[in-house]
Design a protein around this motif. Structure first.
Motif, PDB file in Angstrom:
ATOM      1  N   ALA A  93       0.961  -1.179  -0.218  1.00  0.00           N
ATOM      2  CA  ALA A  93       0.010  -0.018   0.014  1.00  0.00           C
ATOM      3  C   ALA A  93       0.923   1.332  -0.086  1.00  0.00           C
ATOM      4  O   ALA A  93       1.863   0.991   0.359  1.00  0.00           O
ATOM      5  CB  ALA A  93      -0.772   0.030   1.147  1.00  0.00           C
ATOM      6  N   ASN A 132      -0.255   7.007   2.996  1.00  0.00           N
ATOM      7  CA  ASN A 132      -1.338   8.175   2.810  1.00  0.00           C
ATOM      8  C   ASN A 132      -1.630   8.715   4.156  1.00  0.00           C
ATOM      9  O   ASN A 132      -0.957   8.396   5.166  1.00  0.00           O
ATOM     10  CB  ASN A 132      -2.530   7.444   2.203  1.00  0.00           C
ATOM     11  N   SER A 178      -5.746  13.361   0.182  1.00  0.00           N
ATOM     12  CA  SER A 178      -6.135  11.951   0.211  1.00  0.00           C
ATOM     13  C   SER A 178      -6.313  11.420  -1.202  1.00  0.00           C
ATOM     14  O   SER A 178      -6.085   9.997  -1.538  1.00  0.00           O
ATOM     15  CB  SER A 178      -7.592  11.721   0.685  1.00  0.00           C
ATOM     16  N   ALA A 225     -10.798   1.517   5.453  1.00  0.00           N
ATOM     17  CA  ALA A 225     -10.063   2.386   4.305  1.00  0.00           C
ATOM     18  C   ALA A 225     -10.059   1.439   2.994  1.00  0.00           C
ATOM     19  O   ALA A 225      -9.949   0.192   3.046  1.00  0.00           O
ATOM     20  CB  ALA A 225      -8.891   2.713   4.807  1.00  0.00           C
ATOM     21  N   GLN A 236      -7.857   1.875  -0.725  1.00  0.00           N
ATOM     22  CA  GLN A 236      -6.996   2.849  -1.432  1.00  0.00           C
ATOM     23  C   GLN A 236      -7.116   2.547  -2.969  1.00  0.00           C
ATOM     24  O   GLN A 236      -7.168   1.278  -3.328  1.00  0.00           O
ATOM     25  CB  GLN A 236      -5.382   2.317  -1.004  1.00  0.00           C
ATOM     26  N   THR A 283      -7.039   7.373  -1.399  1.00  0.00           N
ATOM     27  CA  THR A 283      -7.106   6.696  -0.049  1.00  0.00           C
ATOM     28  C   THR A 283      -8.516   7.315   0.589  1.00  0.00           C
ATOM     29  O   THR A 283      -8.493   8.397   0.870  1.00  0.00           O
ATOM     30  CB  THR A 283      -5.787   6.808   0.913  1.00  0.00           C
TER      31      THR A 283
END
Lengths: 771, 1094
Positions: free
Chosen positions: A68, A71, A115, A481, A483, A501
């Motif tokens: 990932a 973020n 984001s 969450a 992404q 994200t």
């Protein structure tokens, strides 16, 4: 409520994401009971003039299965220079370049307003954009002329270093070599023969001959480009050449006997185009643009025979299993589409003909590769000309509004899994911990390839909540969450990564149903459900899909309506759900699910666009917008209902595909009488003009350009309007409703009122449909 | 002696029609003026006329003959004067007298028998007088020989008579020539002057046929021979002569007179020569003439031995014959030229043997097709198949339906019968021709082929005159001429649609080799101008033919040259596995309309491919493409393919290098001639169906497998040209010349030829460049004026003498303007019940044409050795049959040849020695395949010179005399190292320079000061402003003009290494590859014959 609306809008503007639910049910079971799945509409390249890309590369989570990207949701230990992945909780060291990081000195990607952030990757040589024109020459002369002019015009819109190529086809397929002086050179292929990619490349001389001399001389760096660029040349080099070449294009010279269709080798032409790019520029952004004026009539991919007396397949034929070429042709184009997608190229189809052109069979080419599909009556119409021109429109930075070869990767926190995506994409078949076993749309993967996309390209992405009821209880205020990582080739030839994200709160359905209800985005939900429905309609019988939609609607109403059992009159829906049934009503009548009165090509065309437009446009498609113009005040949106059709009004309807201006009976008479030309009735003139101006505005902005229809009461084209409005007045109930207003619609379709009555009845009844 | 008899058996011909009659009459009676030529012949004609003389007016009757002899005798002595007097034509006398004379003497020495026959012969002959049967002629010839070279000589030199200083001549034949003007050979002179006395006796010998006695056989004679010979020479000319056969040599050698006087040299040789058992009796025509001068004696010492070996019948195959004593092609040609070249050949009479192909003559069509269109192996066909089998003489016709005619002769009239089309027999479908009999007052006609009675359609009706002829017979070509054309109606067209004018497609190899050699540039440059000369019909302003262009290497490039385009468009088709034509409109265009675009294209092609690296080529797909293009355009046409290398690129028709010299002389040798794959045959079949003719120009640097590549051209009636190791500088002229001619020549397309015959015989076999899908129709995608079809006939029933045998060759074709036509050739032949008639009316050149083609086809299926043996056997059988049935009895040791076939052995030997049947070490497999297919469609004139090249001395005749000098025999010993010679065989042209040629000559021809400075292998002579240079170049140009292919000149210096190449063409000599010399072969032949006889 207002807060949620704002929240939704904010999020959409910042991230290009709209979720069906903005507060997520915390357990799997609850989630399924919500009827409308947890899903979102994602516009990966939503235009963000306020977001300059950052010129460095993203920081990845070091866990190989996660990767990932750093973020704002990550927890950061500034002192230890560590960050924790918010998806897998891996603790990662910052790379050396982040040595100076501190609370006050944060990199952009850690700031909450970022984001969504875009990185520019510096690695790798930039590769030019490639446009390969595949042009049908079996056209009427004026059509061909118009097409030639459009193509020539397009050359001036391309960046000078873009590579262009030209393939023409009719009975034969010609691949034009663009580098030759004094003589125009082309490679010709038989239009009836299915060639493998290897054969095509051999015949075009693209494969490097096994040179026995190679060892003697050191490799020649020149060779490779020279070979591949024979057919694809930078526009600045061959501008004149290509312009002349296009100018000299002749109609397919082979005689077409009476009673026959011209032999058109679309299947082979596409196959060669695909093979050519495959051999020369794999994994580089490229656009194959197919311009065709009729159905493929020979060779692989033929859709209809050349006998004119045998018409091209209709829905009726398809239902009767009477379309003899359909399956084979579809298979051919699917194979091509998949190959193209694998190479990261996209295929556009510009089909202009009065009859069908085989879009049904060819639809997968644009659908799977993110190409455009444009359908028109003739190349000699502004619809085509302007649509085509719009493809080359530029954004505020002067770059094309198109991107290539994108891969979209979705990462989710542990409570969620990805069920699938619906949009102009193909699966990359990447399994991972966040891939659900249940598929919705194109599933079974966490990555998709979108070979061509533009700022409005929108995918529906569906999730599954996997949290079991009590397992790891989600902490109060916990957030899930997601992404979205989109790698793509920007039209400036840069490679970029856009990372979005997002996080939403978890809520326990039992205790916080109101929250969840209030966070329902009925517009997004309607579109997402519609996408599911349309996706199903591609493979299932129409009535089954309608039944499924109905059931979902009823269940939703049962779940979220307020009513007393067996008392339809008591049925109420909260504000956040109030419009949803109406959307469903219009969706049921829309050409996406109804094939009646549409040819298979039209259906394919409508569905194509439905599956790629953003939420606003999609809603227009589902429920057209109707404006009313009158002397009584400024233009106002009115109900899409027959009662809105009044004699002294001018109506402007936007169905996305059509813009209809409808003059009421009185207005039409006035106009006929010529009042608008009289100075004393200038206000009438203005009234007439107002909708035209508004229409023009829409026409300017929309891609593809809608069909523009100007009609009046009693005009034959008024049908476009009449078929869309809710038939609240029909010949059946005309007298019951009295003569007061509106225009009766001659239809047996149920009106919204009847639909709602039934819905209420069913929602409050105990009879539940099983699924 | 045995010799002469052939004549006697001759049945009385109602008419002397056979050739002889015809021409005698005409020549003598008709055109005295022409006699000039004949005179020289005194040799043969002499005798003949001898008989005829009396009946000069044309009636040849017995009496005359009798009378004649005396006359002749009288003349004999004062031969010259006599000639002079006759001026007009009766030259013959001289010789004739000789004949008689000879006989007498001849007979004496030998058995009386000979005498008798001889005597009788003349009698017999006389009646036929007109038809100087072979017998007669031979007799005369023999006489000549004997009498010496003398007799024959004169003929040659016709002109020379005036100043016949025998002496001079005798001594040095060549030098003499000078004297005689054009005729280098000195022989003539000897005649004139001196020998009068001597000659006559000798002549007596000559029985008709040329016969050679083997010494052995001649047992009895031998002694006499030897004995007499020696003395003979000294004086005894006459006595010697007795042994007709045997004796002949001596006389030749030295006309008695000469001997006496001077040239001691000659005598010795003579001896030797004589002895050789086999001597030709042939009448003087050949040997004698030249023989003497040259050194024959010396070279063949062996000869003597033969002579001596009399005892054992055939002790050892007696080796050495006097080369001068054996039949000389040169002499025969020369004689025929002189005898028959002056008179038009009138075709009105059935069964006439036409003049030789080497003779220039005009033809008057009076009901039979000109020999330019049809030549037969025999003009008198056996009535029964038994007879035919016995004789083994193949019955064949060599047909050249679209032969080009000299400007003096009119091309066939075109007859238009309108809607109804040509009138045909209902049963056999034969076309109306002069032989059809109109009956019932003209209301019906009886088919001359199948005897069916047909109604005459009303619009065609015409009354008959008292002879049963239609009144309008002479107004209608189809009733009065041997050759004519009908306009075809739509029924004769493919798909019942009148054809579209044909198209030419130029398909050019642009692979590395072609570009590097300069071919592509040269060709493109040439095409620009050549396209203005496409064949057109009649007075048409411009050609109706459209053109198209394709280039190719591993892929094909088509060009769109539509007139409306600013620049040509190239379309590449890489799908060679499944060829198709990428464009329709703009591919085939009218030259004048699209000139600018075409020119632009031709300018660009060399540039475009200048840097090509592509070495691989395809072949079959190219043809396929051309054919498909024509199919798409719905027309017939011709492809011109310019190809360089073995097609090894991956494609249909891909070939591999399979050249393997080890196969030569094995049973597998035939595979070298067979195509590698059947694909090309299939392709050819498709081409034929479309009327697509393929002309192939090959420019190989190495093996290209001509055998396979030529399949399609061969089956579609096309031509193959091969330029090995093509270099622009050296081969440009040859290629361009061939190309120009090939492009410009008139072609008929999409043709079908059918040969109909009288009931009794039937066409059974066909040779040539064509395709046959059934057993009767010869299908030709294209047919030009050079292509020949040889047709063999067999009996399937009896023929009858009265009706004779008729041939009708009908060719349906599309003219180059797109008109559909039928060309009809009719030919009437005689039928005989006597074998002698057959032998007397044969044509050896045609026979060789047939046999060569037969053999060349045979190598495809049998080992070469078998083919050779078959040829020899057949030839032996033919000759043995003659010997057995026609020749008067003679000793077995004598070789007796029918007059008409006396050259059969020498020619046959040439065939056997040709590279196909006996390859030398330097001959490549491709060369053999190339020649093989070339010969397949050659006409008689071409095969004649191809197998027996012409060798022309250049410096013998006065410089002012620019006519072609008389040829000399193709043998090294005929070359004098002080001379320059031209040698040509239709494909090759050599200029041989003797080592001791005068400097002046060298200077004037080559522009260098000495022999050593001449560049060997030179191919172009410098243009110098002097008579000799002009003459030589003029001659070369003249020779080239006569041939359908340009012959590249190669200058060969004596003793140079190139000379080996040159020597290959000296066909009378032993060849390096093992081919027998003429003399040896003759011996061998004789042996074979004797075996057959015994």
């Amino acid at each position: 409520m207002a807060t949620y609306l704002e929240f939704i809008q904010q999020n959409e503007e910042r991230d290009g994401v709209r979720f069906s639910w903005n507060v997520w049910p915390s357990s799997r079971l609850e989630a399924t009971r919500m009827v409308v799945p947890l899903a979102c509409l994602l516009t990966p390249l939503k235009e963000r003039p306020d977001l300059p890309p950052v010129q460095y590369e993203p920081v990845l989570c070091s866990r190989p299965t996660c990767k990932a990207i750093l973020n704002p949701l990550c927890q950061v230990d500034y002192r230890a220079k560590l960050w924790a992945c918010n998806f897998c909780f891996q603790r990662n060291q910052f790379p050396p370049a982040y040595a100076g990081i501190s609370e006050v000195n944060q990199p952009a990607e850690l700031m909450p307003q970022f984001s969504t952030i875009e990185y520019v990757i510096q690695r790798g040589a930039p590769s030019p954009l490639i446009f390969l024109y595949v042009v049908d020459t079996c056209l009427e002369d004026d059509d061909l002329q118009a097409l030639k002019e459009s193509l020539q015009m397009s050359l001036s819109l391309l960046p000078p270093d873009a590579l262009v190529g030209l393939i023409t086809f009719g009975r034969m397929v010609q691949v034009h070599e663009l580098s030759c002086e004094g003589i125009s050179k082309s490679y010709v292929f038989r239009g009836t023969k299915d060639l493998t990619a290897k054969q095509i490349q051999d015949m075009l001389g693209l494969t490097k001959p096994a040179m026995p001399m190679q060892p003697v001389r050191p490799a020649q760096p020149q060779e490779r480009p020279s070979v591949s660029t024979r057919f694809l040349q930078p526009i600045h080099k061959i501008d004149m050449n290509l312009t002349d070449l296009l100018g000299e294009l002749q109609r397919d010279p082979w005689p077409v006997p009476q009673g026959k269709r011209p032999l058109r080798s679309t299947g082979v032409a596409l196959s060669i185009a695909v093979g050519l790019l495959e051999g020369t520029f794999p994994n580089t952004g490229a656009r194959i643009m197919l311009f065709t004026g009729g159905p493929p009539t020979q060779g692989p991919g033929m859709v209809v025979g050349d006998e004119l007396k045998v018409p091209i397949r209709s829905w009726h034929d398809i239902e009767k299993d009477n379309a003899r070429f359909m399956k084979k042709a579809t298979k051919h184009y699917e194979m091509l589409a998949n190959r193209t997608a694998a190479n990261g190229h996209c295929i556009d189809i510009y089909a202009c003909a009065l009859d069908q052109t085989g879009l049904l069979e060819m639809k997968c080419c644009p659908n799977l590769t993110g190409g455009y599909m444009v359908m028109g009556d003739s190349f000699n119409t502004s619809l085509f000309k302007q649509t085509f021109q719009r493809i080359f429109s530029k954004d505020f930075n002067g770059n094309f509004r198109m991107a290539f070869g994108a891969t979209l990767e979705v990462k989710t926190s542990r409570e969620l899994k990805v069920a699938g995506a619906i949009g102009p994409c193909v699966s990359l078949n990447v399994k991972g911990p966040c891939v659900s076993e249940n598929e919705l749309g194109v599933g079974g993967t966490s990555q998709w390839k979108i070979c061509g996309l533009d700022p409005t390209t929108t995918l529906g992405i569906y999730f599954e909540v996997v949290n079991q009821v009590a397992q790891p209880p989600i902490p109060q205020g916990g957030r899930g969450a997601i992404q979205f990582v989109t790698h793509y080739q920007h039209s400036s030839t840069q490679r970029r990564i856009r990372v979005t994200t997002v996080a939403r709160n978890w809520a326990d359905v039992q205790s916080q149903l109101k929250h969840i209800e209030a966070a329902f985005d009925q517009e997004a939900a309607a579109v997402l459900m519609a996408r599911l429905g349309v996706f199903r309609a591609e493979s299932e019988e129409g009535p089954d899909v309608l039944r499924w939609l109905d059931r979902q609607l009823i269940r939703l109403c049962q779940k979220f309506g307020q009513y007393n059992k067996e008392d339809p009159m008591s049925f109420r829906l909260s504000d956040s759900f109030s419009l949803y049934p109406q959307f469903m009503f219009h969706l049921r009548r829309s050409p996406f699910l109804q094939v009646f009165n549409n040819s298979p090509d039209e259906s394919s065309y409508y569905r194509h666009h439905f599956a790629r437009q953003d939420l606003t446009q999609s809603l227009i498609m589902i429920q057209p917008i109707l404006y009313s113009y009158s002397f009584h005040g400024p233009p106002e949106p009115v109900l899409l209902d027959s009662s809105s059709i009044l004699a002294d009004r001018i109506l402007l309807m936007d169905t996305f595909f059509q813009i209809v201006i409808y003059l009421g009976e009185t207005i039409a008479q006035w106009r006929k009488a010529g009042y608008q030309d009289m100075p004393e009735y200038e206000n009438f003139k203005h009234l007439l003009q107002a909708p035209l101006d508004d229409a023009q505005e829409i026409l300017q902005a929309r891609f593809p350009m809608p069909r523009y229809i100007h009609t009046e009461h009693g005009g034959s084209q008024a049908r476009f309007l009449l078929s869309k409005v809710n038939p609240s007045q029909t010949h059946n109930n005309l007298y019951a409703w009295g003569q007061e207003t509106g225009a009766p619609i001659l239809t047996d379709d149920v009106s919204l009122q009847v639909f709602m009555d039934h819905l209420k009845k069913l929602a409050v009844s105990k009879i539940m449909c099983s699924c | 002696m045995n010799v002469n008899q052939s004549a006697p058996p001759v049945p009385p011909f109602g008419q002397p029609q056979p050739v002889y009659a015809g021409y005698h009459q005409s020549s003598y009676g008709g055109q005295p003026g022409s006699t000039a030529a004949p005179t020289p012949y005194g040799a043969y004609n002499g005798p003949v006329p001898g008989y005829q003389q009396t009946p000069p007016p044309g009636v040849s009757r017995a009496p005359a003959s009798s009378g004649a002899p005396p006359a002749s005798t009288a003349q004999g002595p004062c031969g010259q004067t006599a000639y002079g007097q006759f001026g007009q034509g009766d030259v013959q006398n001289g010789p004739s007298s000789g004949v008689q004379m000879q006989r007498l003497p001849g007979s004496q020495p030998f058995a009386s028998a000979p005498l008798a026959p001889v005597v009788s012969q003349p009698a017999v002959l006389q009646p036929y007088g007109p038809p100087p049967t072979s017998a007669q002629v031979t007799a005369q010839l023999a006489g000549m020989q004997i009498s010496g070279a003398v007799a024959p000589a004169p003929p040659a030199s016709g002109l020379g008579y005036g100043p016949p200083t025998s002496l001079a001549s005798a001594s040095g034949s060549f030098p003499n020539s000078g004297l005689y003007g054009s005729y280098p050979q000195g022989q003539a002179p000897p005649l004139g002057q001196g020998h009068p006395g001597a000659q006559p006796p000798q002549r007596s010998v000559p029985p008709q046929a040329s016969s050679f006695t083997s010494p052995a056989s001649g047992g009895p004679r031998m002694p006499s021979m030897t004995g007499p010979l020696l003395p003979g020479q000294s004086f005894g000319g006459p006595p010697v002569s007795q042994p007709n056969h045997v004796s002949s040599p001596p006389p030749q050698a030295l006309p008695p007179g000469t001997q006496m006087t001077g040239p001691p040299g000659p005598p010795p040789p003579m001896h030797s020569s004589q002895q050789p058992g086999y001597q030709l009796q042939q009448n003087g025509s050949f040997g004698p003439a030249r023989g003497p001068q040259s050194n024959y004696g010396s070279p063949y010492p062996g000869a003597a031995t033969f002579g001596s070996q009399p005892g054992p019948p055939q002790p050892l195959p007696p080796k050495r014959l006097d080369p001068d004593a054996i039949p000389s092609p040169i002499q025969v040609i020369e004689d025929d030229r002189n005898n028959r070249g002056s008179e038009p050949f009138v075709t009105g009479v059935r069964g006439q043997v036409p003049p030789l192909v080497t003779t220039n003559f005009l033809v008057k069509d009076q009901g039979n097709a000109s020999p330019r269109y049809i030549r037969c192996t025999s003009y008198n066909i056996p009535c029964t198949s038994d007879m035919a089998k016995q004789a083994q003489v193949p019955l064949a016709a060599v047909i050249k339906p679209l032969a080009r005619l000299p400007p003096e002769e009119a091309s066939p009239y075109v007859v238009d019968h309108g809607e109804s089309g040509p009138l045909r027999c209902n049963r056999c479908k034969a076309y109306m021709c002069p032989f059809m009999q109109f009956v019932e007052g003209g209301r019906r006609f009886q088919c001359c082929f199948c005897s069916c009675i047909n109604d005459v359609p009303p619009q065609y009706f015409q009354h008959l005159d008292h002879t049963g002829k239609r009144v309008d017979a002479y107004d209608r070509p189809e009733l009065s001429l041997g050759s004519y054309e009908f306009l075809a109606t739509v029924d004769y067209c493919k798909n019942n649609k009148f054809p579209i004018p044909p198209a030419f497609i130029f398909m050019i190899d642009v692979s590395y080799n072609a570009v590097r050699s300069g071919l592509v540039r040269l060709l493109c440059e040439e095409l620009k101008s050549l396209l203005d000369f496409l064949p057109r019909e009649g007075g048409a302003e411009e050609s109706a033919i459209r053109v198209g262009f394709v280039t190719y290497n591993k892929v094909l490039h088509f060009y769109n040259v539509k007139s409306s385009l600013a620049q040509p468009q190239m379309m590449v088709v890489s799908d060679v596995g499944d060829m198709f034509v990428p464009l329709l409109d703009g591919f085939l265009v009218n030259v004048s309309e699209s000139r600018a675009v075409i020119t632009s294209l031709l300018d660009q092609i060399p540039e475009m491919f200048a840097d090509t690296r592509e070495t691989e080529t395809v072949f079959a797909p190219v043809i396929q493409a051309g054919m498909e293009a024509l199919k798409a355009a719905e027309c017939a046409g011709k492809l011109f393919l310019f190809h360089t290398s073995l097609p090894i690129a991956e494609a249909p028709g891909k070939l591999k290098n399979r050249d393997d010299r080890k196969l030569i002389n094995t049973d597998k040798e035939k595979t070298l001639f067979q195509p590698q794959s059947g694909a090309y045959q299939t392709l050819a079949k498709e081409c034929v169906a479309q009327g697509c003719c393929v002309d192939l120009f090959l420019f190989p640097n190495q093996y290209v497998d001509v055998a396979t590549l030529s399949v399609v051209p061969q089956l579609t009636g096309g031509s193959v040209y091969k330029y090995a190791c093509f270099q622009v500088e050296n081969d440009q002229e040859r290629f361009l010349s061939d190309l120009r001619r090939d492009v410009q020549k008139v072609v008929g397309f999409d043709a079908v030829m059918r040969v109909r015959t009288s009931t009794g015989i039937r066409a059974v076999d066909f040779f040539g460049a064509f395709y046959m899908s059934n057993t009767t129709d010869v299908e030709l995608a294209g047919l030009d004026g050079d292509k020949t079809v040889t047709v063999e006939f067999k009996h399937d029933d009896r023929l009858n003498e009265e009706n004779g045998a008729l041939l009708q060759c009908a060719l349906l074709y599309t003219s180059c303007a797109g008109q559909r036509r039928l060309r009809i050739h009719n030919l009437a032949l005689n039928c005989c019940t006597q074998l002698a008639d057959l032998y007397r009316n044969c044509e050896t050149d045609t026979l060789i044409n047939y046999m060569a083609k037969f053999a060349y086809r045979g190598v495809l299926s049998s080992p070469v050795k078998t083919v050779r043996d078959t040829l020899i056997t057949q030839c032996a059988q033919i000759l043995a049959c003659y010997r057995k049935n026609c020749a008067s009895p003679s000793s077995a040791g004598q070789l007796i040849l029918p007059e008409c076939m006396k050259l059969l052995p020498v020619y046959l030997n040439c065939v056997l020695k040709s590279e196909v049947l006996q390859p030398g070490a330097e001959v490549t497999t491709d060369d053999r395949a190339y020649v093989r297919q070339l010969v397949t469609s050659m006409d008689v004139a071409e095969t004649n010179v191809f197998f027996y090249p012409r060798l022309l001395p250049l410096t013998k005749s006065p410089i002012e005399n620019t006519t072609e000098p008389p040829a000399v025999r193709a043998s090294e010993e005929r070359l004098s190292n002080g001379d320059i010679y031209l040698l040509e065989n239709g494909l090759n042209l050599f200029l041989w320079v003797g080592a001791s040629v005068q400097q002046g000559v060298v200077q004037s021809v080559f522009g260098v000061s000495s022999f050593s400075q001449i560049t060997s292998g030179l191919s172009v002579l410098p243009v110098l402003d002097n008579l000799l240079s002009k003459k030589v170049r003029g001659l070369i140009d003249g020779l080239r003009a006569q041939r359908s292919r340009y012959m590249k000149l190669i200058v060969v210096k004596q003793e140079d290494k190139l000379e080996m190449l040159f020597k290959h063409f000296l066909v009378e000599d032993k060849s390096l590859s093992g081919g027998a010399s003429y003399v040896d072969f003759l011996c061998h032949m004789h042996k074979e014959i004797r075996q057959l006889l015994s």
